[in-house]
Design a protein around this motif. Structure first.
Motif: not given
Ligand SMILES: [Zn+2]
Length: 493
Positions: A26-53
Motif C-alpha cells: 500500500v502507498e504509505r509514508d513512514v516516520a522514524i524517531r529514536d530508532g523506532r517506527i513512529a508513524a505510518i500513513g499519510n504524513l504530509s503534515n510531519w516535519l523531519a530532519e531528513e526526508v527521503i522521497e
C-alpha cells in the motif's frame, strides 16, 4: 529534542509499503524517531530532519538472514558489506553446529569450525564474552546467535568420533545454559559432519532439554540431505518433540542426483510433522551448495569446484575432475590431497530449489561463508536473487510473500521481538529497494559484488547504506532472544 508531536528524525515519503506480514503493498509514508517506527500513513503534515522521497519504490522491513556463518565476521569486519548491501539488517550466527562461542580450543579448530576462521579467531570462552565483543565492534547489522552442538562437543570431549558421556553432556548443558541466560536464540547441530556424526540422537535430545524453559529453538544441518533425508527429518522432529521446542531444518535441499525430484515427498513429510509440532526450514536460492571439502561426497557423479585448499591454493576455482586429470589420479585421491579445502558442490536440481523456496514454511537464509576467498555467491547475492531472479523474472512467488520469508516469518520463528514488520513502535530496521531493478550481481566466477537496486538501508533507525555506498554509521548490536509473542508456538509459521 522532539518537542513537536509530529516531528521525526527521518521521513520516508511515497513508498509502496510491504509491511512484512505478506499483505499486498500500500502507498504509505513512514516516520522514524529514536530508532523506532513512529508513524505510518499519510504524513504530509510531519516535519523531519531528513526526508527521503521513495517515489513509489518498495519499502520493507530490513531482511533477516537466518542462516549465516558471520560469527567472527561481525567482529572482524563490522562494516558487514556482503549483508548491508543486500538490505540485510539482522544476521543469525552459530548455524550448523558451529559457533564462535562458547569455545575453548585445544588446538586448531576441528572441521567445519574452521569455516569461522583459524585458531586465533576463537577468543570467546563464554557467550557473555562474545556478546561483549559484538557490541564493542559496533557491527553495521544486528546479531542474534545460536550455540553450536559441535562447538560444545569440542569444548568437552577429547575426541569427536564417539558419543558424549553423561558427564560430557552435563558440561555441554552448563555452557548452553550460560548462553541462554545471556540471550542466545537456541541450539544448532551439524550432524552430517564428521565432528558430530557420532553423536546419537539421544545426545542431542538431552542437550536440547534446557531450550524450552528459555523459549529457545533447535536448528539442524541434518544428518544427511542425500538418500536417507526422510530419516534425518524424522530425527529432527524427534528432538523437537522430546524437548518441546520449535525446529528449523537448515538449508533444506535434496542433495545428489539420485535424490533429485524428491522435494515433493520431503515437503509432504514437513507438512505432516507441522500438523503435530512447530517446524520450519530455511533455504538459499541456488542449486549449488558449499562447505568444506568432504571426500565422502567426491563420488564422480557431480562437479565439485574447489574454492580454497591449504596445500594447493593454486587450485581455487578449478573442478576436482580437472585437477584429478592434471595430476593423473582418481578424483577421490585428488580430494584427499587438497585437504583441508573448501568446495562448491553442483548437487541440487533447480525444480527442487524452486519448490522448497516457494513453500510457505521456508525462510530465506544465505548460508554465506565470509572467510572463503572464493565464496559461493549466496554470501553477497541471496536476498536480491530471490527478489529479482525468482520473484520478478521467474514469477515464482509474489513479492510480498518473498518479503515475508525474509522478515516477519524469520523474526517470529527466532524470537526477535519487535522486528520483521513495519509496525508502529517496532525497531526501524528498513530497506528501500526498486522491484524493477533489484538484482544479484555476485556470480560463481566473481562472487564479491554488491547487488543492484538496493537504494537505502536503515538499522535501528540509522541510515547505514544509500545509493551504493555505506554511510559509515554502524548502528547494529547484539539482539537477545525476545519473549515469544502470542500465536507463535504453532501455526504462525
Ligand atoms: Zn550447514
Amino acid at each position: 529534542m522532539h518537542s513537536h508531536p509530529e516531528a521525526a528524525d527521518t521521513l520516508i515519503v511515497g513508498a509502496q509499503l510491504y509491511d512484512g506480514t505478506g499483505a499486498p503493498p500500500v502507498e504509505r509514508d513512514v516516520a522514524i524517531r529514536d530508532g523506532r517506527i513512529a508513524a505510518i500513513g499519510n504524513l504530509s503534515n510531519w516535519l523531519a530532519e531528513e526526508v527521503i522521497e521513495a517515489n513509489g519504490r518498495a519499502l520493507a522491513p530490513g531482511f533477516i538472514d537466518v542462516h549465516t556463518h558471520d560469527d567472527t565476521h561481525v567482529i572482524r569486519s563490522p562494516q558487514m558489506l556482503p549483508k548491508i548491501t543486500q538490505g540485510v539488517t539482522t544476521v543469525i550466527v552459530g548455524n550448523c553446529g558451529i559457533s564462535a562461542s562458547p569455545v575453548s580450543l585445544k588446538g586448531d579448530p576441528p572441521d567445519p569450525m574452521n569455516l569461522l576462521g583459524e585458531r586465533d579467531a576463537f577468543q570467546y570462552p563464554t557467550f557473555a564474552a562474545y556478546v561483549e565483543a559484538v557490541n564493542a565492534a559496533r557491527p553495521a547489522v544486528n546479531v542474534g546467535a545460536l550455540i553450536g552442538h559441535t562447538a560444545l562437543r569440542s569444548n568437552q570431549m577429547d575426541r569427536l568420533d564417539r558419543a558424549a558421556t553423561a558427564a560430557e553432556i552435563d558440561g555441554m548443558r552448563a555452557q548452553l545454559e550460560e548462553a541462554l541466560s545471556n540471550g542466545a536464540l537456541g541450539l544448532s547441530s551439524g550432524l552430517a559432519y564428521g565432528s558430530a556424526f557420532s553423536a546419537p540422537t539421544e545426545e542431542v535430545m538431552a542437550l536440547a532439554e534446557p531450550l524450552a524453559a528459555a523459549g529457545a529453538l533447535y536448528t539442524t544441518h541434518m544428518r544427511t540431505e542425500f538418500d536417507a533425508i526422510l530419516d534425518a527429518m524424522d530425527e529432527a522432529y524427534r528432538v523437537g518433540r522430546h524437548a518441546h521446542v520449535p525446529v528449523v531444518i537448515s538449508h533444506l535441499k535434496c542433495a545428489g542426483p539420485s535424490n533429485w525430484g524428491r522435494s515433493v515427498e520431503v515437503l509432504k513429510s514437513l507438512e505432516g510433522a507441522r500438523r503435530l509440532q512447530p517446524i520450519g526450514c530455511d533455504c538459499y536460492p541456488y542449486n549449488r551448495s558449499s562447505s568444506t571439502l568432504d571426500v565422502k561426497q567426491v563420488t564422480g557423479d557431480i562437479d565439485i569446484t574447489i574454492t580454497w585448499s591449504e596445500p594447493h591454493p593454486e587450485m581455487a576455482g578449478k573442478v576436482i575432475r580437472e585437477i584429478a586429470a592434471e595430476w593423473g589420479v582418481t578424483q577421490q585421491e585428488a580430494g584427499k590431497r587438497l585437504q583441508p579445502a573448501g568446495a562448491v558442490y553442483h548437487n541440487m536440481s533447480e525444480d527442487d530449489v524452486r519448490r522448497i523456496l516457494s513453500h510457505p514454511a521456508t525462510m530465506v537464509g544465505s548460508d554465506g561463508l565470509p572467510n572463503d576467498p572464493l565464496p559461493h555467491p549466496r554470501l553477497w547475492g541471496a536476498f536480491p536473487r530471490v527478489l529479482g531472479h525468482y520473484v520478478r523474472d521467474a514469477g515464482l512467488l509474489p513479492l510480498e510473500e518473498a518479503v515475508r520469508k525474509m522478515t516477519s516469518l524469520s523474526a517470529r520463528r527466532f524470537g526477535l521481538a519487535q522486528r520483521g514488520e513495519v509496525h508502529i513502535g517496532y525497531h526501524a530496521d528498513l530497506v528501500l529497494f526498486d522491484p524493477a531493478k533489484v538484482r544479484d550481481a555476485a556470480t560463481f566466477e566473481k562472487p564479491q559484488q554488491a547487488a543492484d537496486g538496493i537504494d537505502a538501508v536503515w538499522v535501528n533507525g540509522v541510515l547505514a547504506y544509500r545509493d551504493g555506498a555505506v554511510t559509515g554509521e554502524r548502528a547494529g548490536h547484539f539482539v537477545a532472544r525476545g519473549a515469544a509473542s502470542k500465536g507463535d508456538a504453532h501455526g504462525a509459521f
